[in-house]
Scaffold this motif. Structure first.
Motif, short mmCIF file in Angstrom:
data_model
loop_
_atom_site.label_atom_id
_atom_site.label_comp_id
_atom_site.label_asym_id
_atom_site.label_seq_id
_atom_site.Cartn_x
_atom_site.Cartn_y
_atom_site.Cartn_z
N SER A 30 74.16 49.65 23.77
CA SER A 30 73.49 50.81 23.20
C SER A 30 72.01 50.47 23.15
CB SER A 30 74.02 51.13 21.81
OG SER A 30 73.67 50.12 20.89
N ALA A 31 71.16 51.41 23.57
CA ALA A 31 69.73 51.13 23.68
C ALA A 31 68.92 52.14 22.89
CB ALA A 31 69.31 51.15 25.14
N ASP A 32 67.94 51.63 22.13
CA ASP A 32 66.97 52.47 21.44
C ASP A 32 65.62 52.32 22.13
OD1 ASP A 32 68.87 53.20 19.58
OD2 ASP A 32 68.29 51.67 18.13
N ALA A 33 64.85 53.40 22.16
CA ALA A 33 63.56 53.39 22.85
C ALA A 33 62.41 53.50 21.85
CB ALA A 33 63.49 54.53 23.85
N TYR A 34 61.35 52.73 22.09
CA TYR A 34 60.15 52.77 21.24
C TYR A 34 58.92 52.77 22.15
CZ TYR A 34 63.45 51.29 17.65
OH TYR A 34 64.52 51.22 16.81
N THR A 35 57.91 53.55 21.77
CA THR A 35 56.70 53.64 22.58
C THR A 35 55.56 52.80 22.03
OG1 THR A 35 56.07 55.64 21.39
CG2 THR A 35 57.26 55.93 23.47
N SER A 36 55.81 52.01 20.97
CA SER A 36 54.78 51.12 20.44
C SER A 36 55.43 50.00 19.65
CB SER A 36 53.81 51.89 19.52
OG SER A 36 54.46 52.28 18.32
N GLY A 37 54.70 48.89 19.56
CA GLY A 37 55.18 47.79 18.74
C GLY A 37 55.28 48.19 17.28
N GLU A 38 54.33 49.02 16.83
CA GLU A 38 54.35 49.47 15.43
C GLU A 38 55.63 50.24 15.12
OE1 GLU A 38 49.94 49.27 16.58
OE2 GLU A 38 51.84 49.80 17.54
N ALA A 39 56.05 51.10 16.05
CA ALA A 39 57.27 51.89 15.83
C ALA A 39 58.51 50.99 15.78
CB ALA A 39 57.42 52.94 16.92
N LEU A 40 58.55 49.99 16.65
CA LEU A 40 59.68 49.06 16.66
C LEU A 40 59.76 48.30 15.35
CD1 LEU A 40 61.96 47.47 18.01
CD2 LEU A 40 60.23 46.05 19.11
N LEU A 41 58.64 47.80 14.86
CA LEU A 41 58.63 47.06 13.60
C LEU A 41 59.00 47.96 12.43
CD1 LEU A 41 55.41 44.94 14.15
CD2 LEU A 41 57.75 44.09 14.12
N ALA A 42 58.48 49.19 12.44
CA ALA A 42 58.75 50.12 11.34
C ALA A 42 60.23 50.48 11.26
CB ALA A 42 57.90 51.38 11.50
N ALA A 43 60.92 50.47 12.39
CA ALA A 43 62.34 50.83 12.38
C ALA A 43 63.16 49.82 11.59
CB ALA A 43 62.87 50.93 13.81
N GLY A 44 62.74 48.57 11.59
CA GLY A 44 63.41 47.55 10.80
C GLY A 44 64.85 47.26 11.20
N LYS A 45 65.21 47.54 12.44
CA LYS A 45 66.58 47.35 12.89
C LYS A 45 66.76 45.96 13.53
CE LYS A 45 67.66 52.22 13.84
NZ LYS A 45 68.16 53.17 14.87
N GLU A 57 49.09 49.47 23.99
CA GLU A 57 48.01 49.84 23.06
C GLU A 57 48.44 49.47 21.64
OE1 GLU A 57 45.01 51.10 23.71
OE2 GLU A 57 45.39 51.07 25.88
N GLY A 58 47.43 49.15 20.80
CA GLY A 58 47.77 48.76 19.44
C GLY A 58 48.36 47.36 19.45
N LEU A 59 49.50 47.18 18.81
CA LEU A 59 50.17 45.88 18.84
C LEU A 59 50.74 45.63 20.22
CD1 LEU A 59 52.25 45.56 15.53
CD2 LEU A 59 50.15 44.35 16.15
N ASP A 60 50.30 44.56 20.87
CA ASP A 60 50.88 44.26 22.17
C ASP A 60 52.23 43.56 21.98
OD1 ASP A 60 50.38 41.58 21.55
OD2 ASP A 60 48.61 41.44 22.82
N GLY A 61 52.91 43.29 23.10
CA GLY A 61 54.23 42.71 23.01
C GLY A 61 54.25 41.33 22.40
N ILE A 62 53.16 40.55 22.61
CA ILE A 62 53.10 39.20 22.07
C ILE A 62 53.05 39.23 20.55
CG2 ILE A 62 51.80 37.04 22.04
CD1 ILE A 62 53.09 37.69 24.73
N GLU A 63 52.16 40.04 19.98
CA GLU A 63 52.04 40.11 18.53
C GLU A 63 53.27 40.75 17.91
OE1 GLU A 63 50.77 39.57 14.75
OE2 GLU A 63 50.00 38.67 16.60
#
Length: 239
Positions: A30-45, A57-63
Motif C-alpha cells: 500500500s502506497a501513500d503519496a506526498y509532495t513535500s518532506g514537510e507533508a510526510l513528516l506532518a503525517a506522522g505515519k 523544495e523546502g525540506l530536501d530528501g536528506i533533511e
C-alpha cells in the motif's frame, strides 16, 4: 501489507512511481503519496519503505530523512534522484539504496526484492481491544501508550485515542511481550516510542510526556535497555 511512502515534489514523477508500485506483484503493497518532506513528516505515519526524492523544495530528501531517522531506525530509505553525486549524502543517513530518475521498473523492483531479501519485518499481528467506540484491531507498533484515567484506560495510538474498560495492570501483563513496560502506576508505554528520558520524565516520539515514578524507574530503565539490546535495538532513544 507492506506500507510505502513516496515523496516527490514533481507530481508527474509521483504518479509514475505510484503506477510502478501498483504493478509490483511479489508482495502486497500500500502506497501513500506526498509532495513535500514537510507533508510526510506532518503525517506522522510509520512506513516500512520510503521512496524519497532528494532534490525537493523546502525540506530536501536528506533533511527529511534525518528527521525521520530520529524516531525510526528501521524504515528502509530508497532515494530517487537526478544527481548521482548526491549518493554520498544518501548513504550518510543510512539509505538502503538510491535510484536514478527516470525510474525504470526493473531497477525499482530489484531494489524492492533486495529490501525483502534483507529481512524486512513481515506483517505485525493485530491485537483486538473492546473500546467504548467499538472493537479495535490494531498492530502494536501503532500504539504509543495506555493511561489509566477516570476509571477507564485511554489507548493513545498514532491516529487517535480509544477508551477501554480494562485494568491497567492487566494490560501491562498482556503487552509486555510486545515491547511495552510500566513506568508509572497509571501508564503502560511502547518502548519503541520512547524518544528520551530526562530525570523522571519520558518523552515519546509524538512529543507526549509521561511521568516516570521513582519506584518504577530502575525496572523501566532496565526493560528499555534490554529492549534496545535485543530485537528492538533500533528504537530511537536518547537519555
Amino acid at each position: 501489507m507492506i506500507k510505502i511512502a513516496v515523496c516527490d515534489d514533481d507530481e508527474k514523477n509521483l504518479r509514475d512511481t505510484l503506477k510502478l508500485l501498483e504493478q509490483y506483484k511479489k508482495f502486497p503493497l500500500s502506497a501513500d503519496a506526498y509532495t513535500s518532506g514537510e507533508a510526510l513528516l506532518a503525517a506522522g505515519k510509520k512506513y516500512d519503505i520510503l521512496l524519497l526524492d532528494i532534490d525537493m523544495e523546502g525540506l530536501d530528501g536528506i533533511e527529511t530523512a534525518r528527521r525521520i531517522r530520529e524516531a525510526d531506525k528501521e524504515v528502509k530509505l530508497i532515494y530517487v534522484t537526478n544527481y548521482s553525486d548526491y549518493t554520498i549524502f544518501a548513504f550518510g543517513v543510512h539509505a538502503f539504496a538510491y535510484l536514478l530518475k527516470p525510474l525504470k521498473a526493473e531497477e525499482l523492483y530489484a531494489q524492492l526484492d533486495e529490501v525483502f531479501a534483507y529481512g524486512l519485518s513481515g506483517p505485525e499481528q493485530e491485537l483486538e481491544f473492546q473500546a467504548k467506540e467499538g472493537i479495535v484491531r490494531i498492530v502494536p507498533s501503532r500504539i504509543l501508550c495506555f493511561e489509566y484515567l477516570s476509571r477507564q484506560v485511554l489507548m493513545y495510538t498514532t491516529e487517535r485515542v480509544w477508551h477501554l474498560k480494562r485494568q491497567i495492570t492487566e494490560l501491562a501483563r498482556q503487552m509486555e511481550g510486545y515491547g511495552f513496560a510500566m513506568p508509572h502506576k497509571s501508564f503502560v508505554v511502547n518502548l519503541h516510542a520512547v524518544q528520551r528520558i530526562h530525570g523522571y520524565v519520558i518523552t515519546l516520539t509524538d512529543g507526549r510526556e509521561i511521568p516516570l515514578s521513582q519506584k518504577k524507574s530502575a525496572a523501566f530503565r532496565r526493560a528499555l535497555n534490554q529492549y534496545l539490546a535485543g530485537e528492538g535495538g533500533h528504537a530511537a532513544w536518547k537519555s
